[in-house]
Design a protein around this motif. Structure first.
Motif, short mmCIF file in Angstrom:
data_model
loop_
_atom_site.label_atom_id
_atom_site.label_comp_id
_atom_site.label_asym_id
_atom_site.label_seq_id
_atom_site.Cartn_x
_atom_site.Cartn_y
_atom_site.Cartn_z
N ARG A 139 76.91 22.73 -22.47
CA ARG A 139 76.76 21.93 -23.69
C ARG A 139 75.36 22.14 -24.27
N LYS A 147 71.57 18.80 -34.61
CA LYS A 147 71.46 17.51 -33.93
C LYS A 147 71.51 16.34 -34.91
N GLN A 173 82.29 20.16 -30.92
CA GLN A 173 82.05 18.72 -30.70
C GLN A 173 81.87 18.01 -32.04
N SER A 219 79.52 11.12 -32.25
CA SER A 219 79.84 9.71 -32.45
C SER A 219 79.63 9.28 -33.91
N ARG A 220 78.49 9.69 -34.44
CA ARG A 220 78.15 9.26 -35.81
C ARG A 220 79.06 9.88 -36.85
N LYS A 258 84.19 12.59 -30.19
CA LYS A 258 83.49 11.46 -29.54
C LYS A 258 83.86 10.16 -30.24
N ARG A 286 81.81 7.77 -24.99
CA ARG A 286 80.36 7.96 -24.80
C ARG A 286 79.60 6.65 -24.89
N HIS A 295 74.96 9.62 -22.72
CA HIS A 295 74.72 8.78 -23.90
C HIS A 295 75.14 7.35 -23.65
C1 PEP Z 1 75.12 14.55 -28.03
O1 PEP Z 1 76.12 14.83 -27.37
O2 PEP Z 1 74.02 15.08 -27.86
C2 PEP Z 1 75.21 13.43 -29.02
C3 PEP Z 1 74.42 13.40 -30.09
O3 PEP Z 1 76.11 12.52 -28.68
P1 PEP Z 1 76.69 11.24 -29.49
O4 PEP Z 1 77.30 11.79 -30.73
O5 PEP Z 1 77.67 10.68 -28.53
O6 PEP Z 1 75.54 10.32 -29.74
#
Ligand code: PEP
Ligand code: MN
Length: 343
Positions: free
Chosen positions: A132, A137, A188, A191-192, A213, A243, A278
Protein backbone atom coordinates in the motif's frame (compact mmCIF):
# COMPACT_ATOMS: atom_id res chain seq x y z
CA UNK A 1 -38.32 -4.52 1.96
CA UNK A 2 -40.58 -7.29 0.65
CA UNK A 3 -40.98 -10.53 2.53
CA UNK A 4 -42.12 -13.38 0.28
CA UNK A 5 -43.91 -15.94 2.42
CA UNK A 6 -43.70 -19.62 1.53
CA UNK A 7 -46.85 -21.20 0.11
CA UNK A 8 -47.29 -23.63 2.98
CA UNK A 9 -47.25 -20.96 5.70
CA UNK A 10 -50.19 -21.03 8.11
CA UNK A 11 -52.37 -18.03 8.98
CA UNK A 12 -50.58 -17.95 12.34
CA UNK A 13 -47.18 -17.75 10.61
CA UNK A 14 -48.33 -14.86 8.46
CA UNK A 15 -49.76 -12.92 11.35
CA UNK A 16 -46.50 -13.28 13.29
CA UNK A 17 -44.62 -11.75 10.32
CA UNK A 18 -47.11 -8.89 10.18
CA UNK A 19 -46.96 -8.20 13.91
CA UNK A 20 -43.15 -8.24 13.91
CA UNK A 21 -43.12 -5.82 10.96
CA UNK A 22 -45.57 -3.50 12.75
CA UNK A 23 -43.57 -3.69 15.93
CA UNK A 24 -40.28 -2.86 14.15
CA UNK A 25 -41.67 0.05 12.16
CA UNK A 26 -43.87 1.25 14.99
CA UNK A 27 -46.28 2.25 12.23
CA UNK A 28 -49.21 0.00 11.18
CA UNK A 29 -49.46 1.94 7.88
CA UNK A 30 -45.93 0.89 6.92
CA UNK A 31 -46.99 -2.74 6.46
CA UNK A 32 -48.92 -3.88 3.37
CA UNK A 33 -49.98 -7.42 2.53
CA UNK A 34 -50.71 -8.68 -0.97
CA UNK A 35 -50.81 -11.94 -2.91
CA UNK A 36 -48.48 -12.47 -5.87
CA UNK A 37 -48.10 -15.69 -7.86
CA UNK A 38 -49.83 -17.59 -5.10
CA UNK A 39 -47.47 -16.20 -2.43
CA UNK A 40 -48.42 -13.83 0.34
CA UNK A 41 -46.08 -10.83 0.16
CA UNK A 42 -45.60 -8.55 3.15
CA UNK A 43 -44.15 -5.18 2.10
CA UNK A 44 -42.54 -3.12 4.81
CA UNK A 45 -41.64 0.51 4.23
CA UNK A 46 -40.01 2.80 6.71
CA UNK A 47 -39.34 6.49 6.68
CA UNK A 48 -36.84 6.09 9.46
CA UNK A 49 -33.91 3.75 9.74
CA UNK A 50 -34.08 0.83 7.31
CA UNK A 51 -35.26 -2.33 8.99
CA UNK A 52 -32.70 -5.06 9.48
CA UNK A 53 -33.98 -8.14 7.62
CA UNK A 54 -32.17 -10.38 10.06
CA UNK A 55 -35.10 -10.00 12.42
CA UNK A 56 -37.26 -11.90 9.93
CA UNK A 57 -34.81 -14.68 9.05
CA UNK A 58 -35.60 -16.67 12.16
CA UNK A 59 -39.25 -16.86 11.13
CA UNK A 60 -39.18 -20.08 9.16
CA UNK A 61 -42.09 -19.20 6.85
CA UNK A 62 -40.19 -16.57 4.84
CA UNK A 63 -38.97 -17.84 1.50
CA UNK A 64 -37.23 -14.71 0.20
CA UNK A 65 -36.38 -11.29 1.54
CA UNK A 66 -36.27 -8.65 -1.18
CA UNK A 67 -34.62 -5.45 0.06
CA UNK A 68 -34.65 -3.72 -3.30
CA UNK A 69 -36.43 -0.60 -2.08
CA UNK A 70 -33.17 0.46 -0.43
CA UNK A 71 -30.69 2.74 -2.30
CA UNK A 72 -28.87 -0.42 -3.32
CA UNK A 73 -29.84 -3.75 -4.74
CA UNK A 74 -26.69 -5.15 -6.31
CA UNK A 75 -24.75 -4.85 -3.04
CA UNK A 76 -27.15 -7.06 -1.11
CA UNK A 77 -27.65 -10.07 -3.32
CA UNK A 78 -27.08 -12.28 -0.35
CA UNK A 79 -30.52 -12.89 1.12
CA UNK A 80 -29.43 -16.33 2.29
CA UNK A 81 -26.35 -15.04 4.07
CA UNK A 82 -24.18 -17.67 2.41
CA UNK A 83 -22.99 -16.24 -0.89
CA UNK A 84 -19.48 -14.83 -1.13
CA UNK A 85 -17.90 -13.07 -4.07
CA UNK A 86 -14.28 -13.84 -4.73
CA UNK A 87 -12.16 -11.12 -6.23
CA UNK A 88 -9.29 -12.58 -8.17
CA UNK A 89 -5.99 -10.75 -8.54
CA UNK A 90 -4.47 -12.97 -11.22
CA UNK A 91 -1.18 -11.12 -11.54
CA UNK A 92 -0.27 -11.99 -7.95
CA UNK A 93 -2.37 -15.16 -7.72
CA UNK A 94 -4.35 -13.89 -4.79
CA UNK A 95 -8.05 -14.05 -4.07
CA UNK A 96 -9.87 -11.66 -1.78
CA UNK A 97 -13.06 -13.04 -0.29
CA UNK A 98 -11.93 -16.67 -0.53
CA UNK A 99 -10.19 -18.82 2.07
CA UNK A 100 -7.21 -16.51 2.50
CA UNK A 101 -6.64 -13.49 4.73
CA UNK A 102 -4.88 -11.02 2.44
CA UNK A 103 -2.47 -8.58 4.04
CA UNK A 104 -1.73 -5.24 2.33
CA UNK A 105 1.05 -3.30 4.02
CA UNK A 106 3.16 -0.26 3.34
CA UNK A 107 3.65 3.39 4.14
CA UNK A 108 0.81 5.89 4.36
CA UNK A 109 2.40 7.82 1.49
CA UNK A 110 4.98 6.99 -1.15
CA UNK A 111 7.96 9.12 -0.11
CA UNK A 112 11.16 7.92 -1.75
CA UNK A 113 12.07 4.89 -3.78
CA UNK A 114 14.81 3.49 -1.57
CA UNK A 115 12.51 3.39 1.44
CA UNK A 116 9.64 2.04 -0.64
CA UNK A 117 11.73 -0.84 -1.94
CA UNK A 118 12.98 -1.66 1.54
CA UNK A 119 9.43 -1.61 2.92
CA UNK A 120 8.22 -3.81 0.07
CA UNK A 121 11.00 -6.38 0.65
CA UNK A 122 10.14 -6.59 4.35
CA UNK A 123 6.44 -6.81 3.58
CA UNK A 124 6.79 -9.61 1.05
CA UNK A 125 9.17 -11.58 3.27
CA UNK A 126 6.67 -11.41 6.13
CA UNK A 127 3.80 -12.65 3.95
CA UNK A 128 2.03 -9.51 2.72
CA UNK A 129 0.55 -9.84 -0.78
CA UNK A 130 0.10 -6.18 -1.68
CA UNK A 131 2.06 -2.99 -1.08
CA UNK A 132 0.00 0.00 0.00
CA UNK A 133 1.09 3.62 -0.39
CA UNK A 134 -0.59 6.80 -1.52
CA UNK A 135 0.88 8.84 -4.35
CA UNK A 136 -2.06 11.24 -4.03
CA UNK A 137 -2.88 12.00 -0.40
CA UNK A 138 -6.17 13.40 0.88
CA UNK A 139 -4.89 15.51 3.80
CA UNK A 140 -7.07 17.34 6.27
CA UNK A 141 -5.25 20.63 5.70
CA UNK A 142 -3.67 22.08 2.56
CA UNK A 143 -0.28 22.72 4.21
CA UNK A 144 0.38 19.05 4.96
CA UNK A 145 2.32 16.79 2.61
CA UNK A 146 0.05 16.12 -0.38
CA UNK A 147 1.88 13.17 -1.93
CA UNK A 148 4.28 13.07 -4.86
CA UNK A 149 1.66 12.24 -7.50
CA UNK A 150 2.65 10.62 -10.76
CA UNK A 151 6.26 10.14 -9.71
CA UNK A 152 4.94 8.05 -6.81
CA UNK A 153 2.91 5.89 -9.20
CA UNK A 154 6.05 5.24 -11.24
CA UNK A 155 7.95 4.22 -8.11
CA UNK A 156 5.14 1.85 -7.12
CA UNK A 157 5.25 0.30 -10.55
CA UNK A 158 9.03 -0.28 -10.42
CA UNK A 159 8.84 -1.72 -6.89
CA UNK A 160 6.04 -4.00 -8.04
CA UNK A 161 8.27 -5.37 -10.83
CA UNK A 162 11.14 -5.80 -8.40
CA UNK A 163 9.23 -7.61 -5.64
CA UNK A 164 6.14 -9.22 -7.20
CA UNK A 165 3.86 -7.54 -4.67
CA UNK A 166 0.51 -6.26 -5.90
CA UNK A 167 -0.17 -2.54 -5.55
CA UNK A 168 -3.01 -0.76 -3.81
CA UNK A 169 -3.02 3.01 -4.11
CA UNK A 170 -5.55 5.80 -3.89
CA UNK A 171 -7.31 7.74 -6.64
CA UNK A 172 -8.72 11.07 -5.49
CA UNK A 173 -10.35 12.44 -8.61
CA UNK A 174 -11.91 11.08 -11.79
CA UNK A 175 -9.19 12.56 -13.99
CA UNK A 176 -6.45 10.40 -12.42
CA UNK A 177 -8.36 7.12 -12.24
CA UNK A 178 -6.98 5.87 -15.55
CA UNK A 179 -3.38 6.52 -14.53
CA UNK A 180 -3.83 4.99 -11.08
CA UNK A 181 -5.60 1.95 -12.57
CA UNK A 182 -2.66 1.43 -14.91
CA UNK A 183 -0.38 0.77 -11.92
CA UNK A 184 -2.74 -0.54 -9.25
CA UNK A 185 -4.07 -4.04 -8.73
CA UNK A 186 -6.61 -2.38 -6.44
CA UNK A 187 -7.68 1.26 -6.61
CA UNK A 188 -8.36 2.72 -3.18
CA UNK A 189 -11.18 5.19 -2.63
CA UNK A 190 -10.50 6.99 0.64
CA UNK A 191 -12.83 7.66 3.50
CA UNK A 192 -13.22 11.32 2.59
CA UNK A 193 -14.19 10.40 -0.96
CA UNK A 194 -16.67 7.64 -0.15
CA UNK A 195 -19.48 9.81 -1.45
CA UNK A 196 -17.58 11.47 -4.29
CA UNK A 197 -20.12 10.23 -6.80
CA UNK A 198 -18.26 11.26 -10.01
CA UNK A 199 -15.22 9.35 -8.69
CA UNK A 200 -17.34 6.29 -7.86
CA UNK A 201 -18.89 6.37 -11.32
CA UNK A 202 -15.46 6.59 -12.92
CA UNK A 203 -14.06 3.53 -11.09
CA UNK A 204 -17.38 1.78 -11.74
CA UNK A 205 -16.70 1.99 -15.46
CA UNK A 206 -13.42 0.12 -15.09
CA UNK A 207 -12.64 -3.46 -14.19
CA UNK A 208 -9.80 -2.95 -11.70
CA UNK A 209 -10.92 -3.98 -8.19
CA UNK A 210 -11.88 -1.06 -5.97
CA UNK A 211 -11.29 -0.83 -2.23
CA UNK A 212 -14.07 1.38 -0.90
CA UNK A 213 -13.23 2.79 2.51
CA UNK A 214 -16.10 3.58 4.80
CA UNK A 215 -16.67 7.30 5.26
CA UNK A 216 -15.73 8.27 8.80
CA UNK A 217 -19.34 9.22 9.53
CA UNK A 218 -21.10 6.87 7.13
CA UNK A 219 -23.90 4.54 8.12
CA UNK A 220 -24.00 1.05 6.66
CA UNK A 221 -26.71 2.20 4.24
CA UNK A 222 -24.64 5.14 2.99
CA UNK A 223 -21.60 2.90 2.56
CA UNK A 224 -23.54 0.29 0.60
CA UNK A 225 -25.21 3.06 -1.42
CA UNK A 226 -21.71 4.21 -2.41
CA UNK A 227 -20.70 0.63 -3.30
CA UNK A 228 -23.83 0.46 -5.44
CA UNK A 229 -22.55 3.27 -7.67
CA UNK A 230 -19.50 1.17 -8.53
CA UNK A 231 -21.49 -2.04 -9.00
CA UNK A 232 -24.14 -0.24 -11.04
CA UNK A 233 -21.42 1.12 -13.35
CA UNK A 234 -20.57 -2.48 -14.24
CA UNK A 235 -17.56 -3.14 -12.01
CA UNK A 236 -18.43 -6.06 -9.71
CA UNK A 237 -15.03 -6.00 -7.97
CA UNK A 238 -15.77 -4.04 -4.83
CA UNK A 239 -13.92 -4.66 -1.57
CA UNK A 240 -15.24 -2.83 1.48
CA UNK A 241 -12.81 -1.47 4.06
CA UNK A 242 -13.75 -0.53 7.62
CA UNK A 243 -11.25 2.10 8.85
CA UNK A 244 -12.91 3.42 11.97
CA UNK A 245 -15.79 5.80 12.39
CA UNK A 246 -16.29 8.96 14.39
CA UNK A 247 -18.09 8.37 17.67
CA UNK A 248 -18.30 10.02 21.08
CA UNK A 249 -15.19 8.06 22.19
CA UNK A 250 -12.13 10.28 22.44
CA UNK A 251 -9.54 7.69 23.44
CA UNK A 252 -8.62 6.78 19.90
CA UNK A 253 -8.48 8.53 16.53
CA UNK A 254 -11.62 6.69 15.39
CA UNK A 255 -13.72 3.81 16.69
CA UNK A 256 -13.10 0.55 14.84
CA UNK A 257 -16.55 -0.85 14.08
CA UNK A 258 -15.43 -4.44 13.98
CA UNK A 259 -19.02 -5.51 14.54
CA UNK A 260 -19.76 -4.49 10.97
CA UNK A 261 -17.76 -7.48 9.63
CA UNK A 262 -20.40 -10.17 10.26
CA UNK A 263 -23.14 -7.76 9.18
CA UNK A 264 -21.42 -7.24 5.82
CA UNK A 265 -21.06 -10.98 5.43
CA UNK A 266 -24.70 -11.58 6.34
CA UNK A 267 -26.11 -8.91 4.09
CA UNK A 268 -23.78 -8.65 1.14
CA UNK A 269 -21.65 -10.91 -1.00
CA UNK A 270 -18.74 -8.43 -0.93
CA UNK A 271 -15.41 -8.98 0.84
CA UNK A 272 -14.53 -6.72 3.74
CA UNK A 273 -11.09 -5.87 5.08
CA UNK A 274 -10.00 -3.90 8.13
CA UNK A 275 -7.63 -0.94 8.39
CA UNK A 276 -6.46 -0.94 12.02
CA UNK A 277 -4.00 1.92 11.40
CA UNK A 278 -6.44 4.74 10.63
CA UNK A 279 -8.98 3.28 13.05
CA UNK A 280 -6.74 3.46 16.11
CA UNK A 281 -4.33 6.20 15.08
CA UNK A 282 -1.73 4.69 17.42
CA UNK A 283 0.93 2.15 16.49
CA UNK A 284 0.72 0.46 19.90
CA UNK A 285 -2.92 -0.50 19.29
CA UNK A 286 -2.61 -1.66 15.71
CA UNK A 287 -1.53 -5.29 16.38
CA UNK A 288 -4.43 -6.11 18.68
CA UNK A 289 -7.00 -4.73 16.25
CA UNK A 290 -5.28 -6.52 13.36
CA UNK A 291 -5.62 -9.83 15.21
CA UNK A 292 -9.23 -9.02 16.06
CA UNK A 293 -9.85 -8.41 12.34
CA UNK A 294 -8.69 -11.91 11.47
CA UNK A 295 -10.70 -13.47 14.29
CA UNK A 296 -13.81 -11.53 13.24
CA UNK A 297 -13.86 -13.16 9.82
CA UNK A 298 -12.60 -10.18 7.82
CA UNK A 299 -11.00 -11.00 4.48
CA UNK A 300 -7.81 -9.05 4.97
CA UNK A 301 -5.92 -6.10 6.38
CA UNK A 302 -4.67 -2.74 5.17
CA UNK A 303 -1.88 -1.70 7.47
CA UNK A 304 0.70 1.09 7.64
CA UNK A 305 4.36 0.19 8.20
CA UNK A 306 7.42 2.44 8.02
CA UNK A 307 11.18 2.03 8.63
CA UNK A 308 11.28 5.26 10.70
CA UNK A 309 7.75 6.12 11.82
CA UNK A 310 8.95 9.30 13.53
CA UNK A 311 10.25 10.56 10.19
CA UNK A 312 7.24 9.59 8.06
CA UNK A 313 5.72 12.45 6.08
CA UNK A 314 2.20 11.40 7.06
CA UNK A 315 0.56 9.24 9.73
CA UNK A 316 3.88 8.22 11.37
CA UNK A 317 2.23 7.95 14.80
CA UNK A 318 0.18 5.00 13.60
CA UNK A 319 2.78 3.22 11.47
CA UNK A 320 4.33 0.10 12.96
CA UNK A 321 8.01 -0.72 12.56
CA UNK A 322 9.41 -3.69 10.64
CA UNK A 323 10.02 -5.63 13.85
CA UNK A 324 6.51 -5.02 15.06
CA UNK A 325 5.14 -6.05 11.66
CA UNK A 326 7.17 -9.28 11.63
CA UNK A 327 5.93 -10.17 15.09
CA UNK A 328 2.34 -9.36 14.13
CA UNK A 329 2.55 -11.52 11.00
CA UNK A 330 3.87 -14.45 13.07
CA UNK A 331 0.95 -14.09 15.44
CA UNK A 332 -1.56 -13.74 12.61
CA UNK A 333 -0.21 -16.92 11.00
CA UNK A 334 -0.80 -18.83 14.25
CA UNK A 335 -4.36 -17.54 14.52
CA UNK A 336 -4.95 -18.27 10.83
CA UNK A 337 -3.75 -21.85 11.27
CA UNK A 338 -6.11 -22.32 14.19
CA UNK A 339 -8.98 -20.98 12.09
CA UNK A 340 -8.07 -22.92 8.95
CA UNK A 341 -7.45 -19.69 7.04
CA UNK A 342 -4.47 -19.13 4.75
CA UNK A 343 -2.21 -16.07 4.88
C1 PEP B 1 -4.92 6.10 3.83
O1 PEP B 1 -5.19 4.91 3.64
O2 PEP B 1 -3.75 6.53 3.89
C2 PEP B 1 -6.03 7.06 4.11
C3 PEP B 1 -5.90 8.35 3.83
O3 PEP B 1 -7.07 6.48 4.68
P1 PEP B 1 -8.55 7.04 5.03
O4 PEP B 1 -9.14 7.44 3.72
O5 PEP B 1 -9.20 5.86 5.65
O6 PEP B 1 -8.38 8.17 5.99
MN1 MN C 1 -2.51 7.13 6.25
Amino acid sequence: MRLIISKDATAGDISSVISLARELTDDPGAVAVETRDGHMVVSVTSNGDPIDPIAFRSLGCIETIDESYLPYRLAIQNATGTERFKIELPSIQATIGGDDFVVMAGPCAVEDETDLLEIARIAVAAGARLLRGGAYKPRTGPYSFQGIGEEGLEMLSRVRNETGLGIITEAMEPATVEKVSGVADIVQIGSRNMQNFPLLKEVGMGTVPVLLKRGMSATLEEWLGAAEYILDGGNPNVILCERGIRTFSRHSRHTLDIGVVPVIHERTHLPIIIDPSHATGAASRVPSMAKAALASGADGLLIEIHPNPERAKSDGFQAITFDQFDKLMDELKKIATALGVGI
